[in-house]
Design an enzyme around this catalytic site. Structure first.
Site, PDB file in Angstrom:
ATOM      1  N   CYS A   2      47.089  51.938  44.267  1.00  0.00           N
ATOM      2  CA  CYS A   2      47.011  53.266  43.669  1.00  0.00           C
ATOM      3  C   CYS A   2      48.432  53.635  43.262  1.00  0.00           C
ATOM      4  O   CYS A   2      49.370  52.891  43.511  1.00  0.00           O
ATOM      5  CB  CYS A   2      46.495  54.259  44.698  1.00  0.00           C
ATOM      6  SG  CYS A   2      44.925  53.790  45.374  1.00  0.00           S
ATOM      7  N   ARG A  27      48.359  51.387  37.690  1.00  0.00           N
ATOM      8  CA  ARG A  27      48.149  50.945  39.074  1.00  0.00           C
ATOM      9  C   ARG A  27      46.752  51.299  39.571  1.00  0.00           C
ATOM     10  O   ARG A  27      46.339  50.868  40.644  1.00  0.00           O
ATOM     11  CB  ARG A  27      49.180  51.570  40.005  1.00  0.00           C
ATOM     12  CG  ARG A  27      50.625  51.226  39.694  1.00  0.00           C
ATOM     13  CD  ARG A  27      51.549  51.957  40.613  1.00  0.00           C
ATOM     14  NE  ARG A  27      51.290  51.597  41.978  1.00  0.00           N
ATOM     15  CZ  ARG A  27      51.815  50.524  42.572  1.00  0.00           C
ATOM     16  NH1 ARG A  27      52.608  49.739  41.883  1.00  0.00           N
ATOM     17  NH2 ARG A  27      51.536  50.217  43.806  1.00  0.00           N
ATOM     18  N   TRP A  74      42.764  53.726  42.674  1.00  0.00           N
ATOM     19  CA  TRP A  74      41.973  52.524  42.395  1.00  0.00           C
ATOM     20  C   TRP A  74      41.111  52.370  43.648  1.00  0.00           C
ATOM     21  O   TRP A  74      41.622  51.995  44.699  1.00  0.00           O
ATOM     22  CB  TRP A  74      42.889  51.322  42.173  1.00  0.00           C
ATOM     23  CG  TRP A  74      42.176  50.111  41.677  1.00  0.00           C
ATOM     24  CD1 TRP A  74      41.809  49.822  40.380  1.00  0.00           C
ATOM     25  CD2 TRP A  74      41.710  49.004  42.446  1.00  0.00           C
ATOM     26  NE1 TRP A  74      41.185  48.621  40.313  1.00  0.00           N
ATOM     27  CE2 TRP A  74      41.091  48.092  41.564  1.00  0.00           C
ATOM     28  CE3 TRP A  74      41.745  48.695  43.785  1.00  0.00           C
ATOM     29  CZ2 TRP A  74      40.540  46.880  41.990  1.00  0.00           C
ATOM     30  CZ3 TRP A  74      41.199  47.491  44.223  1.00  0.00           C
ATOM     31  CH2 TRP A  74      40.601  46.606  43.317  1.00  0.00           C
ATOM     32  N   ASN A 100      48.867  55.203  49.333  1.00  0.00           N
ATOM     33  CA  ASN A 100      48.614  53.953  48.619  1.00  0.00           C
ATOM     34  C   ASN A 100      48.587  52.853  49.674  1.00  0.00           C
ATOM     35  O   ASN A 100      49.541  52.688  50.425  1.00  0.00           O
ATOM     36  CB  ASN A 100      49.703  53.667  47.580  1.00  0.00           C
ATOM     37  CG  ASN A 100      49.498  52.294  46.930  1.00  0.00           C
ATOM     38  OD1 ASN A 100      48.367  51.821  46.856  1.00  0.00           O
ATOM     39  ND2 ASN A 100      50.570  51.660  46.519  1.00  0.00           N
ATOM     40  N   GLY A 101      47.474  52.123  49.726  1.00  0.00           N
ATOM     41  CA  GLY A 101      47.339  51.037  50.712  1.00  0.00           C
ATOM     42  C   GLY A 101      45.946  51.071  51.322  1.00  0.00           C
ATOM     43  O   GLY A 101      45.042  51.714  50.805  1.00  0.00           O
ATOM     44  N   GLU A 487      46.416  30.034  31.803  1.00  0.00           N
ATOM     45  CA  GLU A 487      47.003  31.362  31.547  1.00  0.00           C
ATOM     46  C   GLU A 487      46.378  31.992  30.308  1.00  0.00           C
ATOM     47  O   GLU A 487      46.045  33.176  30.305  1.00  0.00           O
ATOM     48  CB  GLU A 487      48.513  31.247  31.401  1.00  0.00           C
ATOM     49  CG  GLU A 487      49.225  32.534  31.012  1.00  0.00           C
ATOM     50  CD  GLU A 487      48.961  33.705  31.963  1.00  0.00           C
ATOM     51  OE1 GLU A 487      48.444  33.492  33.069  1.00  0.00           O
ATOM     52  OE2 GLU A 487      49.229  34.847  31.552  1.00  0.00           O
ATOM     53  N   LYS A 491      44.367  35.643  30.301  1.00  0.00           N
ATOM     54  CA  LYS A 491      44.688  36.730  29.356  1.00  0.00           C
ATOM     55  C   LYS A 491      43.418  37.207  28.655  1.00  0.00           C
ATOM     56  O   LYS A 491      43.146  38.383  28.556  1.00  0.00           O
ATOM     57  CB  LYS A 491      45.717  36.265  28.310  1.00  0.00           C
ATOM     58  CG  LYS A 491      47.112  36.095  28.799  1.00  0.00           C
ATOM     59  CD  LYS A 491      47.852  37.377  29.087  1.00  0.00           C
ATOM     60  CE  LYS A 491      47.820  37.923  30.462  1.00  0.00           C
ATOM     61  NZ  LYS A 491      48.104  37.216  31.629  1.00  0.00           N
ATOM     62  N   GLU A 494      40.818  38.991  31.143  1.00  0.00           N
ATOM     63  CA  GLU A 494      41.134  40.271  31.786  1.00  0.00           C
ATOM     64  C   GLU A 494      41.223  41.423  30.792  1.00  0.00           C
ATOM     65  O   GLU A 494      41.093  42.572  31.196  1.00  0.00           O
ATOM     66  CB  GLU A 494      42.410  40.178  32.627  1.00  0.00           C
ATOM     67  CG  GLU A 494      43.672  39.878  31.900  1.00  0.00           C
ATOM     68  CD  GLU A 494      44.865  39.846  32.861  1.00  0.00           C
ATOM     69  OE1 GLU A 494      44.880  40.584  33.864  1.00  0.00           O
ATOM     70  OE2 GLU A 494      45.790  39.074  32.619  1.00  0.00           O
ATOM     71  N   HIS A 510      33.417  15.355  32.351  1.00  0.00           N
ATOM     72  CA  HIS A 510      32.813  15.115  33.678  1.00  0.00           C
ATOM     73  C   HIS A 510      31.924  16.293  34.090  1.00  0.00           C
ATOM     74  O   HIS A 510      31.981  16.761  35.217  1.00  0.00           O
ATOM     75  CB  HIS A 510      33.926  14.894  34.715  1.00  0.00           C
ATOM     76  CG  HIS A 510      34.764  13.698  34.404  1.00  0.00           C
ATOM     77  ND1 HIS A 510      34.351  12.414  34.644  1.00  0.00           N
ATOM     78  CD2 HIS A 510      35.962  13.605  33.779  1.00  0.00           C
ATOM     79  CE1 HIS A 510      35.275  11.562  34.217  1.00  0.00           C
ATOM     80  NE2 HIS A 510      36.262  12.254  33.695  1.00  0.00           N
ATOM     81  N   LYS A 607      47.685  47.020  38.109  1.00  0.00           N
ATOM     82  CA  LYS A 607      48.863  46.209  37.769  1.00  0.00           C
ATOM     83  C   LYS A 607      49.365  45.405  38.953  1.00  0.00           C
ATOM     84  O   LYS A 607      49.727  44.250  38.808  1.00  0.00           O
ATOM     85  CB  LYS A 607      49.987  47.095  37.255  1.00  0.00           C
ATOM     86  CG  LYS A 607      51.237  46.336  36.819  1.00  0.00           C
ATOM     87  CD  LYS A 607      50.950  45.339  35.719  1.00  0.00           C
ATOM     88  CE  LYS A 607      52.173  44.544  35.311  1.00  0.00           C
ATOM     89  NZ  LYS A 607      51.821  43.431  34.414  1.00  0.00           N
TER      90      LYS A 607
HETATM   91  C1  AGP Z   1      48.112  38.890  35.106  1.00  0.00           C
HETATM   92  O1  AGP Z   1      47.877  39.192  33.755  1.00  0.00           O
HETATM   93  C2  AGP Z   1      47.291  39.739  36.043  1.00  0.00           C
HETATM   94  N1  AGP Z   1      47.563  41.106  35.875  1.00  0.00           N
HETATM   95  C3  AGP Z   1      47.395  39.267  37.484  1.00  0.00           C
HETATM   96  O2  AGP Z   1      46.869  37.964  37.525  1.00  0.00           O
HETATM   97  C4  AGP Z   1      48.819  39.221  38.103  1.00  0.00           C
HETATM   98  O3  AGP Z   1      49.565  38.173  37.522  1.00  0.00           O
HETATM   99  C5  AGP Z   1      48.688  38.933  39.605  1.00  0.00           C
HETATM  100  O4  AGP Z   1      47.980  40.005  40.197  1.00  0.00           O
HETATM  101  C6  AGP Z   1      50.028  38.745  40.308  1.00  0.00           C
HETATM  102  O5  AGP Z   1      50.784  39.930  40.214  1.00  0.00           O
HETATM  103  P1  AGP Z   1      52.346  39.863  40.637  1.00  0.00           P
HETATM  104  O6  AGP Z   1      53.006  38.906  39.705  1.00  0.00           O
HETATM  105  O7  AGP Z   1      52.839  41.264  40.503  1.00  0.00           O
HETATM  106  O8  AGP Z   1      52.391  39.365  42.063  1.00  0.00           O
END
Ligand code: AGP
Length: 612
Positions: A2, A27, A74, A100-101, A487, A491, A494, A510, A607
């Site tokens: 959060c 966040r 969140w 937050n937590g 990767e 992208k 998400e 396979h 994030k």
């Molecule tokens: C990447 O586009 C995502 N938002 C997610 O996979 C992110 O890379 C992952 O949560 C790790 O975050 P960090 O690098 O802040 O540890």
């Protein structure tokens, strides 16, 4: 994951709090709220929905108080709703808290409080905190200036899990208390005012001077002063750190989305991440004091991270092995912790985290440290939690990354990992010096070559328009191109919500090739000239089954039935992902845009994932 904001000063708190929350929405953004001290009474305004909804709540405009706390959520415990939004009050409405937590033992604490006559309005874990403070405050018969601090400290002693807390109280209407454990929190020092936030971009426009709290350290704030206390409530001295990020870095500028801005910031981010490390004859890392003897004693390197950061780690594996001749394993942090990894003092562990707050990655680091390994953190956020746990910390200099989908952090991570591999190789003297010199020269060319790709994205935009309605996509590659495919697939997933898989080209036959049907989109990356022929034959296998092919390559490949070929500049294969990922970032961006989705704040995501 959060976002929390606090303000104590002489200005009207509510606009500062709400603006701070909008900068933290990445966040978490399913509900939001503020609490402001109004003539020694706490006023709470909160509801489900985005931060901007707060402006429409009754009475927000009329809030005049200059001390307040705020939260964007969140959801972890209890669905998004007004009752479950923060701030939470105790039953007597004397203490307001944002958190937050995750409080892992909240059920047990809730039962104990109910036995003491307390009742609860929400399903959240957080609501136990103001009521515990209320309980300890009432229990404490000592009337002095630390009474509220003692109640907060006694409460924190009961909490298991992670927390960053901001507390205001009508018992001490001129003060605020903040404390953290495992969740991020920064304090921005002003003149006659102080700011608090989950991370720097939310308050960077007000100050560049920040205090950083360690776990179980308390900050007791007034307008003119910040006092710090340890767990035994001994006063401790702290000095501020000046953060040189410009606040524009946390703004979109002329870009429609943060993600597009951050894609275009990559040349600068890579340039600044390289910084002066390549200016001398040998790569320099003053933060590391590795000796030849220490490195020769290393029998294994683990690279541990989550998501995009983990993908950057996969790219670097073969460079470390090739140059340092040390076995490297790349692990998903949440798996690493529970597979009982073989670790001892001969193990070097590297953790990659843009935010420096990812709970799984930090927990993995703590595990390795307990087992005697050296721990090296690579992060983009100065003063982040991971830097307080690691033996060594190295910063990427990508600047604030606001979009949930990581782009400039990834290319900066691949770059810094290559530099660290070269740094170790030069100490070990096990690598071919010509190879090292070629890599150094190519690293310096990366910013210009990324710029070259970004100069013309016409083909990618056109391809995005062709495929944005697809339901499934495959990303294929061999070697480092397999890492890029993982990767590129993430992208797309998400931010466009299209299902996709990154697959090793040679592995498709396979089993998964059964999924290839007429019109299925397959995106192949080919940058390793040793693997061109084999990669092309894999592509032919899917073309004959009707797939629509996009090829990203720096090789001279004849177009044999491909829908599109995107040519990118040549570079050493080991660092080619810094270039080949860029068209895939752009592709994901324009597909998401075509679908009219929220590119910067995709559904269900945040994030930084500060819960396990
Ligand atoms: C990447 O586009 C995502 N938002 C997610 O996979 C992110 O890379 C992952 O949560 C790790 O975050 P960090 O690098 O802040 O540890």
């Amino acid at each position: 994951m959060c976002g929390i904001v606090g303000y104590i000063g002489y200005k009207k708190a509510s606009p500062i709090l709400i603006q701070g929350l909008t900068r933290l929405e990445y966040r978490g953004y399913d509900s939001a709220g503020i609490a402001v001290m109004e003539q020694n009474k706490i006023e709470v305004k909160k509801d489900k929905g985005r931060v901007n909804n707060l402006y429409k709540l009754d009475g927000v405009e009329e809030l005049k108080g200059t001390i307040g706390i705020a939260h964007t959520r969140w959801a972890t415990h209890g669905k998004p709703s007004k009752e479950n939004s923060h701030p939470h009050l105790d039953n007597d409405e004397q203490f307001a808290v944002v958190h937050n937590g995750i409080i892992e033992n909240y059920n047990e604490l809730k039962d104990d409080l109910i036995k003491e006559g307390y009742h609860f309005i929400s399903q959240t874990d957080t609501e136990v905190v103001p009521n515990l403070i209320n309980y300890y405050y009432k229990q404490d018969k000592q009337e002095d200036s630390l009474k509220l601090l003692r109640a907060v400290k006694n409460t924190c002693m009961k909490l298991k899990g992670s927390f960053a807390l901001e507390i205001i109280s009508s018992k001490e209407p001129e003060n605020m208390i903040v404390v953290r454990k495992d969740s991020p929190l920064v304090i921005g020092k002003g003149h006659g005012e102080n700011y608090i936030a989950s991370d720097i971009p939310a308050i960077l426009s007000y100050t560049k001077d920040f205090y950083f709290l360690n776990d179980y350290e308390f900050a007791y704030l007034s307008r003119d002063e910040v006092r710090f206390y340890d767990m035994e409530l001994n006063e401790i001295k702290k000095s501020t750190k000046s953060i040189e990020w410009d606040s524009q870095g946390a703004e979109k500028g002329e870009f429609e989305h943060f993600m597009l801005k951050e894609i275009y910031e990559q040349p600068r981010a890579i340039r600044e991440t390289i910084g002066t490390r390549l200016s001398n004859l040998k790569v320099s890392f003053d933060e590391l004091n590795f000796t030849k003897e220490y490195l020769e004693n290393i029998n294994r390197i683990y690279i541990v991270a989550c998501g995009t950061a983990m993908h950057a780690g996969i790219v670097s594996k073969n460079l470390f092995e090739k140059l340092c001749k040390i076995p490297v394993e790349v692990d998903i942090a949440s798996e690493f912790r529970y597979r009982n990894p073989l670790i001892d003092e001969k193990t070097l562990t590297i953790y990659i985290s843009q935010s420096g707050e990812t709970a799984d990655t930090i927990a993995a680091l703590k595990l390795a440290k307990e087992k005697g390994a050296k721990t090296l953190a690579i992060t983009n956020v100065i003063g982040s939690s991971i830097t307080r746990e690691a033996d060594y910390s190295i910063y990427t200099h990508a600047g604030p990354e606001i979009a949930v989908a990581s782009t400039k952090a990834y290319t900066s991570q691949v770059t810094i990992l290559a530099l660290i591999a070269i740094y170790c190789a030069e100490i070990l003297e096990r690598a071919d010096m010509n190879k090292i010199e070629a890599l150094k020269a190519d690293l310096l060319k990366l910013p210009t070559k990324v710029d070259e790709i970004l100069k013309d994205t016409t083909q990618i935009k056109k391809f995005a328009k062709k495929v944005y309605k697809e339901k499934d996509m495959f990303f294929l590659g061999r070697g480092v191109d397999y890492a890029v495919s993982l990767e590129g697939s993430l992208k797309l997933k998400e931010i466009s919500y299209i299902h996709s898989e990154g697959y090793a080209s040679g592995e498709l036959k396979h089993g998964p090739i059964a999924l290839i049907d007429t019109g299925v989109t397959v995106i192949a990356t080919i940058t390793d000239k040793e693997l061109v022929e084999k990669s092309i034959s894999n592509i032919q296998e899917v073309i004959t089954r009707g797939a629509k092919i996009l090829v990203i390559t720096n090789q001279n490949i004849e177009n044999k039935g491909f829908e599109t070929i995107i040519k990118i500049p040549q570079i050493s294969t080991e660092i080619s992902p810094v270039l080949s990922i860029v068209p895939l970032q752009i592709l994901a961006y324009y597909i998401s845009k075509e679908k009219g989705l929220d590119v910067d704040k995709p559904r269900n995501l945040a994030k930084s994932v500060t819960v396990e």
